[in-house]
Write a protein that holds these residues in place. Structure first.
Motif, PDB file in Angstrom:
ATOM      1  N   TYR A   1      25.128   3.075  85.527  1.00 21.95           N
ATOM      2  CA  TYR A   1      26.019   2.897  84.361  1.00 21.95           C
ATOM      3  C   TYR A   1      25.314   3.415  83.109  1.00 21.95           C
ATOM      4  CZ  TYR A   1      27.413  -1.345  87.101  1.00 21.95           C
ATOM      5  OH  TYR A   1      27.718  -2.250  88.068  1.00 21.95           O
ATOM      6  N   LEU A   2      24.015   3.100  83.030  1.00 23.12           N
ATOM      7  CA  LEU A   2      23.292   3.442  81.796  1.00 23.12           C
ATOM      8  C   LEU A   2      23.045   4.944  81.687  1.00 23.12           C
ATOM      9  CD1 LEU A   2      20.927   0.360  81.778  1.00 23.12           C
ATOM     10  CD2 LEU A   2      22.616   0.905  80.028  1.00 23.12           C
ATOM     11  N   TYR A   3      22.695   5.591  82.797  1.00 21.70           N
ATOM     12  CA  TYR A   3      22.540   7.055  82.746  1.00 21.70           C
ATOM     13  C   TYR A   3      23.881   7.686  82.347  1.00 21.70           C
ATOM     14  CZ  TYR A   3      17.845   7.091  84.818  1.00 21.70           C
ATOM     15  OH  TYR A   3      16.503   6.923  85.034  1.00 21.70           O
ATOM     16  N   SER A   4      24.988   7.157  82.892  1.00 22.58           N
ATOM     17  CA  SER A   4      26.303   7.722  82.551  1.00 22.58           C
ATOM     18  C   SER A   4      26.586   7.530  81.067  1.00 22.58           C
ATOM     19  CB  SER A   4      27.416   7.058  83.369  1.00 22.58           C
ATOM     20  OG  SER A   4      27.155   7.228  84.729  1.00 22.58           O
ATOM     21  N   ALA A   5      26.284   6.333  80.553  1.00 25.95           N
ATOM     22  CA  ALA A   5      26.505   6.078  79.111  1.00 25.95           C
ATOM     23  C   ALA A   5      25.670   7.058  78.286  1.00 25.95           C
ATOM     24  CB  ALA A   5      26.152   4.635  78.764  1.00 25.95           C
ATOM     25  N   CYS A   6      24.444   7.301  78.728  1.00 24.93           N
ATOM     26  CA  CYS A   6      23.538   8.176  77.988  1.00 24.93           C
ATOM     27  C   CYS A   6      24.047   9.618  78.012  1.00 24.93           C
ATOM     28  CB  CYS A   6      22.152   8.072  78.625  1.00 24.93           C
ATOM     29  SG  CYS A   6      20.856   8.591  77.532  1.00 24.93           S
ATOM     30  N   GLU A   7      24.595  10.031  79.160  1.00 22.46           N
ATOM     31  CA  GLU A   7      25.112  11.414  79.273  1.00 22.46           C
ATOM     32  C   GLU A   7      26.232  11.686  78.276  1.00 22.46           C
ATOM     33  OE1 GLU A   7      24.930  13.137  83.681  1.00 22.46           O
ATOM     34  OE2 GLU A   7      25.543  11.049  83.658  1.00 22.46           O
ATOM     35  N   THR A   8      26.982  10.635  77.890  1.00 24.86           N
ATOM     36  CA  THR A   8      28.077  10.858  76.928  1.00 24.86           C
ATOM     37  C   THR A   8      27.536  11.298  75.569  1.00 24.86           C
ATOM     38  OG1 THR A   8      28.117   8.573  76.115  1.00 24.86           O
ATOM     39  CG2 THR A   8      29.538   9.069  78.006  1.00 24.86           C
ATOM     40  N   LEU A   9      26.213  11.177  75.374  1.00 21.82           N
ATOM     41  CA  LEU A   9      25.612  11.590  74.099  1.00 21.82           C
ATOM     42  C   LEU A   9      25.129  13.035  74.150  1.00 21.82           C
ATOM     43  CD1 LEU A   9      23.816   8.220  73.560  1.00 21.82           C
ATOM     44  CD2 LEU A   9      25.417   9.201  71.916  1.00 21.82           C
ATOM     45  N   GLY A  10      25.456  13.729  75.264  1.00 21.33           N
ATOM     46  CA  GLY A  10      25.176  15.164  75.320  1.00 21.33           C
ATOM     47  C   GLY A  10      23.834  15.520  75.918  1.00 21.33           C
ATOM     48  N   ILE A  11      23.325  14.683  76.803  1.00 24.16           N
ATOM     49  CA  ILE A  11      22.079  15.041  77.510  1.00 24.16           C
ATOM     50  C   ILE A  11      22.376  14.935  79.003  1.00 24.16           C
ATOM     51  CG2 ILE A  11      21.173  12.641  77.346  1.00 24.16           C
ATOM     52  CD1 ILE A  11      18.341  14.025  77.071  1.00 24.16           C
TER      53      ILE A  11
ATOM     54  N   ARG B   1      17.262   7.649  73.264  1.00 20.83           N
ATOM     55  CA  ARG B   1      15.939   7.061  73.521  1.00 20.83           C
ATOM     56  C   ARG B   1      16.080   5.670  74.141  1.00 20.83           C
ATOM     57  NH1 ARG B   1      12.876   3.349  71.242  1.00 20.83           N
ATOM     58  NH2 ARG B   1      14.393   3.024  69.594  1.00 20.83           N
ATOM     59  N   GLN B   2      16.832   4.798  73.483  1.00 22.69           N
ATOM     60  CA  GLN B   2      16.890   3.420  73.980  1.00 22.69           C
ATOM     61  C   GLN B   2      17.655   3.310  75.302  1.00 22.69           C
ATOM     62  OE1 GLN B   2      17.333   0.074  71.328  1.00 22.69           O
ATOM     63  NE2 GLN B   2      18.636  -1.013  72.794  1.00 22.69           N
ATOM     64  N   ILE B   3      18.814   3.989  75.387  1.00 19.49           N
ATOM     65  CA  ILE B   3      19.620   3.844  76.616  1.00 19.49           C
ATOM     66  C   ILE B   3      18.879   4.453  77.812  1.00 19.49           C
ATOM     67  CG2 ILE B   3      21.837   4.326  77.733  1.00 19.49           C
ATOM     68  CD1 ILE B   3      23.097   4.493  74.908  1.00 19.49           C
ATOM     69  N   SER B   4      18.206   5.591  77.578  1.00 18.09           N
ATOM     70  CA  SER B   4      17.510   6.198  78.723  1.00 18.09           C
ATOM     71  C   SER B   4      16.297   5.362  79.128  1.00 18.09           C
ATOM     72  CB  SER B   4      17.119   7.644  78.435  1.00 18.09           C
ATOM     73  OG  SER B   4      16.162   7.717  77.405  1.00 18.09           O
ATOM     74  N   GLN B   5      15.582   4.800  78.156  1.00 19.14           N
ATOM     75  CA  GLN B   5      14.458   3.913  78.516  1.00 19.14           C
ATOM     76  C   GLN B   5      14.975   2.728  79.325  1.00 19.14           C
ATOM     77  OE1 GLN B   5      12.474   2.712  74.902  1.00 19.14           O
ATOM     78  NE2 GLN B   5      11.535   4.707  74.609  1.00 19.14           N
ATOM     79  N   HIS B   6      16.137   2.256  78.916  1.00 21.40           N
ATOM     80  CA  HIS B   6      16.735   1.121  79.607  1.00 21.40           C
ATOM     81  C   HIS B   6      17.105   1.507  81.048  1.00 21.40           C
ATOM     82  CE1 HIS B   6      19.647  -2.523  79.019  1.00 21.40           C
ATOM     83  NE2 HIS B   6      18.996  -2.579  80.155  1.00 21.40           N
TER      84      HIS B   6
ATOM     85  N   GLU C   1      15.576   0.166  84.713  1.00 21.91           N
ATOM     86  CA  GLU C   1      16.339  -0.407  85.831  1.00 21.91           C
ATOM     87  C   GLU C   1      15.893   0.205  87.153  1.00 21.91           C
ATOM     88  OE1 GLU C   1      18.383  -2.877  85.805  1.00 21.91           O
ATOM     89  OE2 GLU C   1      18.973  -3.097  83.702  1.00 21.91           O
ATOM     90  N   ILE C   2      15.732   1.518  87.195  1.00 23.63           N
ATOM     91  CA  ILE C   2      15.416   2.103  88.512  1.00 23.63           C
ATOM     92  C   ILE C   2      13.927   1.961  88.851  1.00 23.63           C
ATOM     93  CG2 ILE C   2      17.471   3.599  88.609  1.00 23.63           C
ATOM     94  CD1 ILE C   2      15.533   5.978  88.147  1.00 23.63           C
ATOM     95  N   VAL C   3      13.061   1.944  87.836  1.00 21.03           N
ATOM     96  CA  VAL C   3      11.644   1.661  88.144  1.00 21.03           C
ATOM     97  C   VAL C   3      11.521   0.175  88.517  1.00 21.03           C
ATOM     98  CG1 VAL C   3       9.280   1.600  87.245  1.00 21.03           C
ATOM     99  CG2 VAL C   3      10.766   3.510  86.667  1.00 21.03           C
TER     100      VAL C   3
END
Ligand code: BYC
Length: 318
Positions: A84-94, A39-44, A48-50
């Protein structure tokens, strides 16, 4: 898994958090920890991109080549932060697709601050100075957050944010040392961005549903109110140097607390914007969806190219 095994894993997880050790993607973690981080990393990441959009609006109208180059570099950095943040978030299995889908359907949140319009060039100064200034205060503690991939991404993000803040402050400084009209433009931008920048740091602690748990997990290292106070205390002297007035008649140094007291924040406005009713919510999401749809041919071409390269490599290997 037996109950005893789960208890033991939980104990190991808690011990790591207590010892300030990082949790890594392959480590066992409670499901709620994983979901909260997504939730937090993806919102972050979405922020960034918005966040590229309000500033992208001024790239073609920057007043000089130097300003254009700096603004372009800043907006490109924001795309990088998103990656970077989307990549970090993907490591959580999404998957990245699912994350974009959540943004495009309005299921995921992104920062309230990017739902305000950028009306004049001074807004580029105010965003760099205030929005990136607030972002640094929020994000430096995240460099020591407990989830390893997020913490490591934040180290680089923070280095770049500090350049962003300076370029914004320098724009404000030039305007404030310019003509009376330019100084007025800077004051007008400060008037419009001050309160949304305070809101950006999240609801008051008493209304913040996630802070208590996130502090325990060391996802958050400071509460929303602590960050807001730090931002105000740091920014007021910077406004004094510019010769600008913070648009808060109740702002006053409080010797006892060693910080500024400030006037009431319009939390109704904040929640309206968070719920999608801010001045630019619709346009921001339309622009993101549009970019996604129009960019399909680029993604397809990149995939086709990668496939060809792979086929060539495989042939060479035979
Ligand atoms: N806007 O319990 P709370 C940047 C939501 S990028 C919208 O306090 P939490 C930059 C919150 O999600 C800036 N929604 O939440 C980029 C929750 O709703 P859900 C982004 C907000 O997570 C380009 C509910 O309100 N920075 O700087 O403990 C150019 C209750 O809140 C906002 C980050 O994302 C908001 N402002 O604390 C220039 C940093 N605030 O999810 C600059 C990482 C709260 O339950 N994120 N909500 O539906 C954080 O540090 C924390 O997530 C927050 C909120 C401090 C933002």
């Amino acid at each position: 898994m037996s109950e005893a095994e789960i208890k033991s894993l939980e104990a190991q997880f808690e011990a790591k958090i207590a010892n300030d050790e990082k949790i890594e993607p392959k480590d066992w973690m409670p499901e709620k920890y994983r979901k909260t981080h997504i939730r937090q990393i993806s919102q972050h990441a979405h922020s960034e991109i918005v966040g590229m959009l309000p500033e992208g609006n001024w790239i073609t109208r920057a007043p000089s080549l130097r300003r254009k180059a700096a603004l372009l570099a800043k907006v490109q950095d924001e795309a990088g932060h998103g990656l970077y943040l989307y990549s970090a978030c993907e490591t959580l299995g999404i998957s990245r697709e699912e994350l974009y889908n959540q943004l495009h359907t309005g299921a995921a949140k992104y920062s309230s601050i990017f739902n305000y319009p950028t009306l004049t060039w001074a807004d580029m100064g105010a965003i760099g100075w205030l929005v990136d200034g607030a972002a640094i205060i929020n994000q430096v503690p995240l460099c020591s957050t407990s989830y390893g991939p997020y913490a490591r991404a934040m180290v680089r993000v923070c280095k770049e944010e500090s350049f962003h803040q300076r370029q914004g402050y320098e724009i404000m400084l030039s305007l404030c040392n310019g003509t009376e009209e330019q100084k007025q433009m800077a004051q007008d931008a400060l008037n419009r961005w001050w309160w949304p920048s305070l809101m950006m740091l999240g609801p008051e602690d008493k209304d913040s549903v996630h802070t208590e748990q996130s502090m325990k997990w060391k996802l958050k290292r400071k509460t929303n109110d602590e960050l807001r106070q730090q931002f105000i205390d740091q920014t007021v002297p910077q406004a004094d140097i510019l010769g600008l007035t913070i648009p808060d008649p109740e702002l006053k140094w409080n010797e006892d607390k060693g910080g500024y007291d400030f006037g009431p924040i319009d939390w109704d406005e904040f929640w309206q914007v968070v719920k999608g009713h801010g001045p630019m919510n619709k346009k921001r999401l339309d622009d993101r969806r549009n970019a996604w749809e129009k960019g399909k041919w680029v993604r397809d071409a990149a995939m086709a190219y990668a496939q060809k390269q792979n086929e060539r490599k495989n042939k060479q290997a035979i």
